[in-house]
Design a protein around this motif. Structure first.
Motif, PDB file in Angstrom:
ATOM      1  N   TRP A   1       3.581 -13.536   2.209  1.00  0.00           N
ATOM      2  CA  TRP A   1       3.531 -11.598   2.904  1.00  0.00           C
ATOM      3  C   TRP A   1       2.706 -11.791   3.872  1.00  0.00           C
ATOM      4  O   TRP A   1       1.527 -13.070   3.367  1.00  0.00           O
TER       5      TRP A   1
ATOM      6  N   PRO B   1       6.569  -3.211  -5.324  1.00  0.00           N
ATOM      7  CA  PRO B   1       6.824  -4.215  -5.805  1.00  0.00           C
ATOM      8  C   PRO B   1       7.355  -5.029  -6.955  1.00  0.00           C
ATOM      9  O   PRO B   1       6.991  -3.708  -7.612  1.00  0.00           O
TER      10      PRO B   1
ATOM     11  N   GLU C   1       5.226 -10.107  -7.072  1.00  0.00           N
ATOM     12  CA  GLU C   1       4.613  -9.631  -5.616  1.00  0.00           C
ATOM     13  C   GLU C   1       3.809  -8.759  -5.703  1.00  0.00           C
ATOM     14  O   GLU C   1       2.844  -8.895  -4.442  1.00  0.00           O
TER      15      GLU C   1
END
Length: 131
Positions: A47, A82, A86
């Motif tokens: 990310w 998410p 995550e």
């Protein structure tokens, strides 16, 4: 007694500096674009923070470092929350939008719920209807 006076003056000075900085930020306005996190390909990779810009009719993802990713012709294929894993890397209150890029690649963009409408306006949702 002198220590209390010193700490009171230090706290007042610090409060004045923080309020001055806040006023400067407010006067400058918010930066353009939608802040968020993205990863490509979807489901893999890291990310990376950046901003989504939807100016001049063509959306693009500009990471904090590196080249911009054009989202012209991209379609949003799904929105989800998410996972727990995550949520460690990104804000667990965000929403993840899966995008299919025009060249055949995939990308996921995570934004806060209040910014979700702006993202979906910039990257239209895919239609499953045959033409």
């Amino acid at each position: 007694m002198i220590e209390f006076l010193f700490f009171a003056l230090a706290a007042a000075g610090l409060g004045w500096l923080l309020r001055r900085k806040q006023r400067q930020r407010t006067a400058a306005g918010s930066p353009a674009g939608i802040p968020g996190m993205a990863r490509t390909p979807a489901g893999g990779g890291r990310w990376r923070s950046g901003r989504l810009y939807a100016d001049q009719g063509a959306a693009r993802w500009q990471p904090g470092r590196g080249p911009a990713v054009s989202l012209a012709g991209a379609r949003a294929t799904g929105v989800r929350v998410p996972s727990v894993r995550e949520g460690i890397s990104i804000n667990p209150g965000s929403r993840i939008v899966a995008c299919a890029l025009e060249g055949g690649g995939t990308m996921e963009i995570a934004v806060m719920p209040l910014d979700l409408r702006g993202l979906l306006d910039a990257v239209p949702e895919a239609t499953d209807r045959p033409d």
